[in-house]
Design a protein around this motif. Structure first.
Motif, short mmCIF file in Angstrom:
data_model
loop_
_atom_site.label_atom_id
_atom_site.label_comp_id
_atom_site.label_asym_id
_atom_site.label_seq_id
_atom_site.Cartn_x
_atom_site.Cartn_y
_atom_site.Cartn_z
N ARG A 1 -12.74 12.62 -52.85
CA ARG A 1 -12.47 12.75 -54.29
C ARG A 1 -10.97 12.77 -54.49
O ARG A 1 -10.27 13.57 -53.86
CB ARG A 1 -13.11 14.01 -54.86
CG ARG A 1 -13.05 14.08 -56.40
CD ARG A 1 -13.66 15.36 -56.89
NE ARG A 1 -12.86 16.52 -56.52
CZ ARG A 1 -13.32 17.76 -56.50
NH1 ARG A 1 -14.57 18.02 -56.81
NH2 ARG A 1 -12.52 18.77 -56.15
N GLY B 1 -16.78 15.33 -65.09
CA GLY B 1 -15.38 15.35 -65.49
C GLY B 1 -15.02 14.20 -66.39
O GLY B 1 -15.86 13.45 -66.88
N GLY C 1 -9.50 11.07 -65.06
CA GLY C 1 -10.46 11.88 -64.33
C GLY C 1 -10.32 11.72 -62.82
O GLY C 1 -9.29 11.26 -62.30
N ASN C 2 -11.37 12.06 -62.10
CA ASN C 2 -11.37 11.98 -60.65
C ASN C 2 -12.07 10.71 -60.18
O ASN C 2 -13.02 10.23 -60.80
CB ASN C 2 -12.06 13.20 -60.04
CG ASN C 2 -11.27 14.47 -60.24
OD1 ASN C 2 -10.04 14.45 -60.21
ND2 ASN C 2 -11.95 15.58 -60.47
N LYS D 1 -4.57 12.58 -61.54
CA LYS D 1 -3.40 13.29 -62.09
C LYS D 1 -2.51 13.83 -60.99
O LYS D 1 -1.29 13.66 -61.01
CB LYS D 1 -3.86 14.43 -63.01
CG LYS D 1 -4.36 13.95 -64.37
CD LYS D 1 -4.53 15.13 -65.30
CE LYS D 1 -4.84 14.65 -66.73
NZ LYS D 1 -4.97 15.79 -67.67
N THR D 2 -3.11 14.50 -60.00
CA THR D 2 -2.30 15.17 -58.97
C THR D 2 -2.20 14.36 -57.68
O THR D 2 -1.41 14.71 -56.81
CB THR D 2 -2.92 16.53 -58.63
OG1 THR D 2 -4.19 16.33 -57.99
CG2 THR D 2 -3.11 17.37 -59.89
N LYS D 3 -3.03 13.32 -57.55
CA LYS D 3 -3.11 12.50 -56.33
C LYS D 3 -3.64 13.29 -55.14
O LYS D 3 -3.53 12.86 -53.99
CB LYS D 3 -1.76 11.87 -55.97
CG LYS D 3 -1.15 11.03 -57.07
CD LYS D 3 0.15 10.40 -56.62
CE LYS D 3 0.80 9.64 -57.77
NZ LYS D 3 2.09 9.01 -57.33
N ARG D 4 -4.25 14.42 -55.40
CA ARG D 4 -4.81 15.22 -54.31
C ARG D 4 -6.10 14.58 -53.82
O ARG D 4 -6.94 14.16 -54.61
CB ARG D 4 -5.07 16.64 -54.79
CG ARG D 4 -5.51 17.59 -53.70
CD ARG D 4 -5.77 18.97 -54.23
NE ARG D 4 -6.28 19.84 -53.17
CZ ARG D 4 -7.14 20.82 -53.38
NH1 ARG D 4 -7.59 21.06 -54.59
NH2 ARG D 4 -7.56 21.58 -52.37
N SER E 1 -7.85 12.98 -57.23
CA SER E 1 -7.41 13.31 -58.59
C SER E 1 -6.40 12.26 -59.04
O SER E 1 -5.37 12.05 -58.40
CB SER E 1 -6.78 14.70 -58.62
OG SER E 1 -6.11 14.89 -59.85
#
Length: 845
Positions: free
Chosen positions: A825, A778, A785-786, A829-832, A827
């Protein structure tokens, strides 16, 4: 008429390989040449014999072929697609399987599997370590979480490591299970003699079904031959009639057959050790450099990620990968154990230094990026910035050098006190590393607790004295007695050794602690024929004053061989000089004015041959057990004097008396314990690659032969003690902080920019962060990225912790089982947050 029931044939999986040590009795260039010729021969025979299957592992060898003979590499890729060439194992190479830390094992697998997936589109289920000399019990969890279901190995054999069966279920320290199989009949065969090996194997082990037989010329490559394949072709019909099916096969196919056989396998709940116990200590410089590169790389990743995700720098992935390559290759099972020739030792040290130089430059880049927003220094103050990469507060003695604004040519002495937020900290000035007899260069030592995962700011204020203060502790009655509120230490000025270490009124050490012992040894760097190194043939003794003065380099009159050389508000430092034969040792004891941790620095000048050096640490607990850190857990170590292998720390634990004594190190792996005495293994001086063969003399006797470890070596240890639960809960984090050391530098910041937010922090008292790194696939982290965060529970208890990522505004609860390694892991971007396996794939369900 009675109907006869046919009995199915026993199946023997013939696994052709060509064990090829990249280095050992040869240097890497010869290893590369042999890899190319071996792979070319194997490819020729795959194309000539349609039913033949060749198996091979190790990224290092494939990368050589890919670079130096790309046409051959393309042929191999075609054979892999046809199913005649099988990628086995999937690791970067076959490393030593005791001394790498858990994260390094994970990288061996992660980088290896990624390479083989990317280049050949394949995955494997069976891990292979045929030649390493033993296997840590931390491996089953790592293997299981990397998607393996089976493990194939050769050493140690039944004499050294009795197993309930050659096929068994290996239970890890965390309870993970892995089907294991120890190869019967070794991993190779002699050229053109496979028929003899098959007949011998069937005569000895032919009742096993399925069975696994490895063949192919090995160690220096070679692999299959036409004659061997013709012999197998002739034997196959004959053996089928006799009740055996000979199958050109793969490790994955063997274990699948074993699983379908319905056999009930016994469980084994120990490590797969020992063999070659001298390898825990041989070539100690290699081991120290290895530990240092592990420490620096994993510290660097934490710092660089924290800076990159906040836009302060680009994440230097390519350079870090290059340094990781150096680490992976340096863990090879004939490099890290110290069993190679001297040119391999020298080239491996260069390789480790190459990785360390990359890490040093990148860590400096990250450090300066993370210094953004620090205010300018006030007039008359000298700032010191300390970055703590750990997710928890670290209390330690900070050591840092700086220059005064200008040299003071008067015979005066400038002292400095470190302040934090306007409050003074216990501080003292000690001898700097340079030797200018001038009041200019300064080395400050101060006590501080570092806030987690961030830059910590201290400011030094100066004062000028007429002269350097003299140390206060003085010998009385043949001893130096040291006390603070928690400990009492007595150093015997007639021996230079510790006679008392008392914590909270409880004695933890016997007399003559840290005495260097000279142990009988021989020329064999593996220690193939022994299980222990216990025969003491000499002891280092305190040097007479005159000899001690000459060894110390003092020229203006004699000085005592035991002396207090530093003393202040932070610590007293006592130095002792000892000798044996043609060798000398300078010992330093760092005695804290606050706390219970005593530092021991050992500088060895060694000029003995076929001898071993150990430090004796007598203990006082009743019914003690000996334990130590292993990859991914705590291991029970032998308490009968046999040589043990552990990583950053060992401990003598008396649960009966609720006493635990811990010893942290910065780069040794071998030790032993018996009868209330820990012996730390510092070095061995065998010959290079001297392999015992039958009853022959190990090395030739008609010439000079060099020995390992001739010269100067340095070590550092941290001694601590207390009640069992608290000590064992704390020691793993302490050991990590002493090894992955916070980075201190005197730096005058510009005052520009905004302070970055801290990195990853944890709420509990024990859980560790093994790694903070970008996801392997990624976008890079500086482009959204992650992120991968790997946690580890080091005490054997179920724990909950809250993980906070301030730079994301993220806080999440994480639950860990006993000794669990958990990979998350995240993210950017999403904080997931998603839990993954060690290959960074989301867990199913």
């Amino acid at each position: 008429m009675e109907r006869r029931t046919s009995v199915p044939n026993k199946r023997v999986h013939l696994i052709c390989n060509a064990h090829l040590d990249p280095v050992w009795l040869w240097e890497w260039e010869e290893g590369a040449a042999e890899a190319i010729s071996t792979f070319r021969t194997a490819a020729d025979l795959c194309e000539e014999f349609p039913g033949f299957v060749f198996n091979h592992n190790e990224v290092t060898l494939y990368k050589w072929v890919e670079e130096y003979e790309p046409g051959l590499f393309a042929r191999i890729r075609r054979l892999v697609r046809r199913g005649q060439w099988r990628i086995m194992g999937g690791w970067y190479l076959q490393p030593d399987c005791n001394m790498p830390c858990g994260e390094s094992f994970i990288r061996q697998i992660l980088l290896g599997r990624h390479y083989f997936k990317e280049r050949f589109g394949v995955d494997v289920r069976t891990a292979i370590n045929l030649d390493p000399f033993g296997h840590s019990r931390g491996l089953p969890q790592i293997l299981a979480k990397a998607g393996y279901d089976s493990y194939l190995f050769c050493r140690p054999d039944q004499n050294d490591c009795p197993l309930p069966d050659e096929d068994f279920i290996w239970v890890g320290v965390d309870g993970s299970e892995m089907v294991g199989s120890r190869v019967l009949g070794w991993y190779n065969s002699q050229l053109g003699k496979i028929g003899r090996k098959i007949n011998d194997w069937l005569a000895s082990f032919g009742n096993r079904s399925p069975g696994v037989l490895l063949w192919g010329v090995g160690n220096h490559g070679g692999g299959p031959s036409r004659e061997d394949l013709r012999q197998i072709a002739r034997m196959t019909p004959e053996k089928r009639k006799a009740g055996w099916d000979l199958i050109h096969s793969t490790p994955d196919a063997f274990f699948a057959d074993l699983a379908h056989s319905g056999r009930r396998l016994p469980r084994f709940r120990k490590d797969l050790n020992p063999w070659g116990v001298g390898c825990y200590t041989s070539m100690i410089r290699i081991k120290q450099k290895h530990r240092q590169l592990e420490n620096e790389l994993y510290t660097l990743e934490k710092m660089a990620v924290t800076a990159a995700v906040q836009g302060l720098m680009e994440y230097p992935q390519a350079q870090i990968d290059e340094a990781l390559h150096d680490l992976m290759v340096g863990e090879f099972h004939d490099i890290l154990p110290g069993s190679s020739i001297q040119p391999v030792e020298e080239s491996s040290l260069r390789m480790f230094d190459h990785g360390l130089e990359i890490a040093s430059r990148l860590k400096a880049r990250a450090f300066f990026a993370l210094a953004h927003g620090q205010p300018r220094a006030r007039p008359g103050e000298i700032p010191i910035l300390v970055y703590n990469p750990h997710p928890y507060p670290v209390r330690m003695q900070i050591e840092c050098e700086f220059n005064l604004p200008d040299a003071n040519w008067e015979e005066q002495f400038t002292v400095a006190t470190a302040y934090r937020n306007g409050k003074p900290l216990p501080s003292q000035i000690e001898q700097q590393l340079s030797n200018l007899n001038l009041d200019w260069r300064k080395r400050i030592v101060f006590d501080a607790e570092l806030a987690p995962a961030r830059m910590n700011r201290f400011d030094c204020r100066l004062a000028v004295l007429k002269r350097k203060p003299a140390p206060k502790p003085r010998p009385r009655g043949g001893r130096i007695r040291f006390r603070n509120r928690e400990i009492e230490v007595i150093i015997n000025t007639r021996t230079g050794l510790i006679d008392r270490y008392r914590v909270g009124g409880v004695d933890y050490l016997g007399k003559d602690a840290f005495q260097p012992l000279v142990i009988k040894d021989n020329e064999d760097p593996w220690g193939m024929t022994v299980r222990s190194f216990r025969k003491v043939i000499g002891r280092f003794r305190l040097l007479p004053r005159g000899k001690g003065t000459r060894f110390s380099g003092a020229t203006e009159g004699p000085i005592p061989s035991v002396r207090v050389i530093e003393d202040g508000d932070v610590r007293s430092v006592v130095e002792a000089v000892l000798g044996y034969g043609d060798s000398f040792i300078c010992m330093r004891y760092l005695l804290p004015k606050c706390g219970t941790e005593v530092g021991i620095e050992v500088r060895v000048h060694w000029n003995e041959k076929d001898r071993m050096l150990k430090l004796s640490v007598p203990t006082t607990g009743r019914d003690e057990k000996y334990v130590g850190q292993i990859a991914g857990g705590i291991g029970d170590l032998p308490d009968n004097g046999d040589e043990a292998v552990a990583q950053r720390w060992v401990a003598a634990v008396s649960r009966r008396e609720n006493k635990a004594l811990t010893l942290i190190n910065n780069g040794i792996y071998g030790s032993d314990y018996a009868d209330n005495e820990v012996r730390l293994s510092l070095l061995r001086s065998p010959a290079y690659s001297a392999h015992p063969i039958f009853d022959r003399t190990i090395v030739t006797q008609d010439r000079y032969l060099p020995r390992q470890e001739q010269g100067e070596r340095q070590y550092r240890f941290w001694l601590n003690a207390g009640p069992v639960a608290g000590r064992l809960e704390s020691v793993d984090r302490e050991a990590l902080a002493r090894n992955e050391k916070p980075f201190a530098l005197s730096f005058f910041p510009s005052g520009n920019g905004r302070k970055p937010k801290p990195g990853v922090t944890l709420s509990d008292r024990a859980v560790q962060v093994m790694a903070v790194k970008p996801a392997l696939r990624g976008r890079p982290v500086h482009r959204g990225g992650n992120l991968i965060v790997r946690l580890f529970e080091p005490t054997g208890r179920h724990r909950d912790t809250y993980m906070t990522l301030p730079f994301l505004g993220l806080r999440t609860q994480v639950r860990l089982g006993r000794f669990e390694i958990k990979t998350l892991r995240i993210s950017l971007k999403t904080k997931r947050v998603v839990e993954t396996d060690l290959l960074e794939r989301p867990l199913r369900g």
